[in-house]
Design a protein around this motif. Structure first.
Motif, short mmCIF file in Angstrom:
data_model
loop_
_atom_site.label_atom_id
_atom_site.label_comp_id
_atom_site.label_asym_id
_atom_site.label_seq_id
_atom_site.Cartn_x
_atom_site.Cartn_y
_atom_site.Cartn_z
N GLY A 1 0.85 -1.19 0.00
CA GLY A 1 0.00 0.00 0.00
C GLY A 1 0.88 1.23 0.00
O GLY A 1 2.03 1.17 -0.45
N CYS A 2 0.35 2.33 0.52
CA CYS A 2 1.17 3.54 0.53
C CYS A 2 0.84 4.39 1.75
O CYS A 2 -0.23 4.29 2.34
N THR A 3 1.82 5.18 2.14
CA THR A 3 1.60 6.24 3.11
C THR A 3 2.39 7.43 2.61
O THR A 3 3.41 7.25 1.96
N GLY A 4 1.89 8.63 2.85
CA GLY A 4 2.60 9.75 2.27
C GLY A 4 2.24 11.07 2.91
O GLY A 4 1.39 11.16 3.79
N LEU A 5 2.97 12.11 2.47
CA LEU A 5 2.79 13.46 2.98
C LEU A 5 2.37 14.35 1.82
O LEU A 5 2.92 14.23 0.72
N SER A 6 1.40 15.21 2.06
CA SER A 6 0.95 16.11 0.99
C SER A 6 0.40 17.39 1.60
O SER A 6 0.06 17.43 2.79
N VAL A 7 0.29 18.40 0.79
CA VAL A 7 -0.36 19.64 1.21
C VAL A 7 -1.85 19.50 0.86
O VAL A 7 -2.19 19.33 -0.31
N PRO A 8 -2.73 19.52 1.87
CA PRO A 8 -4.15 19.24 1.60
C PRO A 8 -4.87 20.45 1.02
O PRO A 8 -5.69 21.09 1.69
N GLU A 9 -4.57 20.72 -0.24
CA GLU A 9 -5.11 21.94 -0.87
C GLU A 9 -6.62 21.89 -1.03
O GLU A 9 -7.27 22.91 -1.20
N ARG B 1 -3.09 4.15 2.84
CA ARG B 1 -4.05 3.33 2.09
C ARG B 1 -3.37 1.99 1.80
O ARG B 1 -2.33 1.94 1.16
N PHE B 2 -3.96 0.92 2.30
CA PHE B 2 -3.34 -0.41 2.13
C PHE B 2 -4.33 -1.39 1.51
O PHE B 2 -5.55 -1.23 1.65
#
Ligand SMILES: CC(C)(COP(=O)(O)OP(=O)(O)OC[C@H]1O[C@@H](n2cnc3c(N)ncnc32)[C@H](O)[C@@H]1OP(=O)(O)O)[C@@H](O)C(=O)NCCC(=O)NCCS
Length: 145
Positions: free
Chosen positions: A45-53, A67-68
């Motif tokens: 799956g994935c895990t990540g960092l983002s700017v929640p625009e 999200r896995f």
């Protein structure tokens, strides 16, 4: 381009859209049993960092998310990945604060947030579809590596 035809097969060069089906083949332990060390290395799956625009009222902010695949749920992978990602954000990258946004009812994600030491901060609604959202946050000073 060279192509070889046999009675049932076409042997050809790779196409870009061969990547996903080939990854599925390589992810099968039966395929990999006698290749390299036999380990499969599946994508969990994935895990990540983002700017929640999409949610201007929480900006400026960096959000962590995950999200896995269902076959990987319930084994602590999401928590483990999220903890390492948070450590990277706060300690390696020097962010002061990281938030996480979840839909109300996503208890699994809220459990992960609690285990990470994140605290409930506010409740709002998604600006497009209107579903209720919860915002949790953690400051660098509260993070336990
Ligand atoms: C959210 C998600 C990654 C959680 O995966 P997971 O495998 O349950 O995560 P973990 O194994 O690390 O554990 C999460 C914690 O929540 C608990 N939990 C799992 N499902 C739960 C549920 N339906 N209700 C309440 N708690 C739940 C687990 O028991 C665990 O707590 P514990 O360590 O105290 O036992 C996974 O459900 C997923 O990918 N869902 C679909 C995508 C999604 O919704 N992502 C979130 C968007 S913000």
């Amino acid at each position: 381009m060279t192509e070889i035809r046999t009675p049932r097969l076409l042997l050809r060069r790779w196409h870009d859209d061969d990547l996903a089906p080939m990854a599925d083949i390589d992810a099968d332990p039966r395929v990999m049993r006698w290749i390299d060390d036999g380990s499969v290395g599946e994508l969990a799956g994935c895990t990540g960092l983002s700017v929640p625009e999409f949610l201007p009222q929480v900006l400026p902010a960096v959000a962590i998310s995950w999200r896995f695949g269902p076959q990987f749920w319930g084994q602590g992978y999401a928590s483990e990945a999220a903890h390492a990602t948070l450590e990277f954000a706060l300690q390696d990258r020097g962010l002061d604060r990281v938030i996480s946004i979840s839909q109300v009812g996503d208890d699994a994600s809220e459990n992960i947030m609690r285990k990470l030491g994140m605290e409930w901060e506010s409740e709002t609604a998604h600006p497009v579809h209107g579903r209720p959202l919860r915002v949790h946050a953690i400051d660098l000073t509260e993070f336990q590596a």
